[in-house]
Design an enzyme around this catalytic site. Structure first.
Site, PDB file in Angstrom:
ATOM      1  CB  CYS A 385      15.086 -31.899  81.457  1.00 52.69           C
ATOM      2  SG  CYS A 385      14.000 -32.018  82.882  1.00 52.69           S
ATOM      3  CB  CYS A 388      11.725 -33.088  80.278  1.00 49.93           C
ATOM      4  SG  CYS A 388      11.768 -31.555  81.218  1.00 49.93           S
TER       5      CYS A 388
END
Length: 461
Positions: A385, A388
């Protein structure tokens, strides 16, 4: 009769209060009192952070100098074949168009362009380098640059992206906040499993409690903590730092959870159930409160680093340079006020308790500590991600910078008084931005715990 009705109502009231209290008690029952390996307690940190430090820090992090972070989100995973990136919109990171980044940040992040003294220093430095360069071959000059780069890398506890790489881009952290993205499952577990199982000095025979990628045994917790308690203070500290960082990230995801997603808007807010799943003592087999206590340990480590770096950042030659003189001077004043507040904390962590004893053994352990944490910073390039990955890279870099500061005490103490002398300790703009923003995440987590306490206490009302 009325008396019995009254007593029944009263007993129901106390039952509701008791249930409400137990909801909060489940997560916070053991998050109180003194912390292990520290001369500090949870309550002192809560009051200090929430009342004195958090408001100043949030204001500072909204300034241009700290909101723009240059990062390479396209580096390949160095450890395993990438299984692909998260395709959800919430995982995306919006980079800054070049014209939105202040020119001062793009050219020079923290040298003082406003003082004649600093400008003279730059001229003298250029003349000196010119004189040296004229007497050296091209190969020798390149070798000197490589040596300087090696010396700098030898001090770092994390891998820092090459800002000159065409893949590195500026990101506005305020426009790309850390929050729940939906990134979870085996790919996300693999990241933390690699960190805990391979980079926390833990033998494979010792099983970590609640490991989602291994068969769980009810005895795993007892075995794990027996092993951990038998380790030296440095290895215990390392695990607690990693666990504290993991806890902080989970608090952010629970506090900024996607509660509603429809055609008209996305609603983000506190998800109490998610928080309980991660930190309630009963739901986590007693692990949750330990995780929260490790968050406080991490807070103390990074707070101590802020206090220790004050002599470097208060030098006249250091400025938060963005090209806006009035704002830059004002923000430096706010930064120094913040660092003075950090320095005033009454129960700082004593870093001299780490890497003491036999000098050779301590030096070898410190190098293992440094290299292992560098490895964790490289694992961040495996996160699928993008958002992230952004916040994972920033927070590991910030913690790595804090460790670099804590274990460079002699260099910081030896900083020359003259502004023209060569500095014995330096930080890049990237390190400074990550240091303050990483601590901002930890500080926010401590503040959010107060919000979750309040929400949990209202569950049954």
């Amino acid at each position: 009769m009325k008396r019995y009705v009254f007593l029944g109502v009263l007993s129901m009231y106390y039952l509701q209060v008791s249930s409400s209290s137990s909801a909060a008690h489940g997560c916070f029952c053991q998050v109180t009192g003194s912390l292990d390996d520290c001369a500090c307690d949870v309550e002192t940190i809560d009051a200090f952070n929430n009342e004195r430090l958090f408001p100043k820090l949030q204001k500072l992090l909204e300034s241009d100098y700290f909101r723009f972070y240059k990062v390479n989100l396209n580096k390949p995973c160095p450890f395993w074949t990438d299984n692909g990136l998260c395709g959800q919109n919430n995982c995306a990171v919006i980079p800054c168009p070049p014209n939105e980044v202040p020119e001062g940040i793009k050219t020079n992040g923290h040298h003082n362009k406003y003082s004649a003294e600093a400008n003279n220093q730059e001229c003298e430095k250029a003349e000196t380098l010119g004189a040296v360069d004229s007497s050296l071959s091209k190969e020798t000059r390149q070798a000197l640059l490589e040596w300087n780069k090696h010396d700098d890398e030898a001090e770092r506890f994390c891998v820092i992206d090459d800002e000159e790489s065409p893949d590195s881009q500026y990101v506005d952290l305020l426009l790309n906040p850390e929050r729940f993205t939906g990134y979870k499952g085996p790919e996300a577990w693999q990241i933390w499993n690699s960190i805990y199982e391979e980079n926390c000095f833990k033998p494979y025979t010792v099983k970590r409690p609640l490991n989602p990628m291994a068969s769980y045994s009810g005895n795993a917790g007892k075995t794990f903590y027996s092993w951990l308690d038998g380790q030296c203070v440095e290895k215990r500290a390392f695990f607690r730092l990693v666990s504290g960082l993991h806890s902080s990230i989970n608090i952010h995801l629970s506090a900024r959870y996607l509660l509603d997603d429809n055609w008209f808007q996305k609603k983000w807010g506190h998800n109490v159930s998610e928080f309980q799943q991660r930190f309630d003592a009963q739901l986590t087999n007693g692990e949750g409160p330990k995780r929260l206590r490790n968050l406080y340990f991490l807070y103390l480590i990074e707070l101590r680093a802020l206090a220790k770096v004050l002599p470097l950042l208060q030098r006249p030659s250091f400025q938060l340079y963005t090209g806006q003189p009035t704002q830059d001077r004002q923000h430096k004043r706010v930064l120094l006020e913040l660092l003075q507040v950090a320095k005033s904390f009454p129960l700082h962590f004593d870093e001299t308790s780490l890497f003491a004893g036999n000098k050779e053994e301590a030096a070898n352990l410190k190098e293992d500590f440094r290299l292992t944490f560098r490895n964790i910073s490289r694992i961040m390039d495996c996160v699928g991600c993008f958002k992230c990955r952004l916040w994972g890279k920033l927070q590991t870099q910030g913690l790595g910078t804090a460790l670099k500061i804590l274990f460079s005490e002699r260099q910081i103490e030896a900083l020359p008084k003259s502004s023209s002398a060569r500095l014995t300790f330096q930080l890049s703009r990237q390190e400074i931005v990550s240091l303050l923003n990483a601590f901002g995440r930890i500080s926010t987590s401590i503040r959010e715990l107060e919000n979750f306490r309040s929400l949990l206490s209202k569950i049954c009302r």
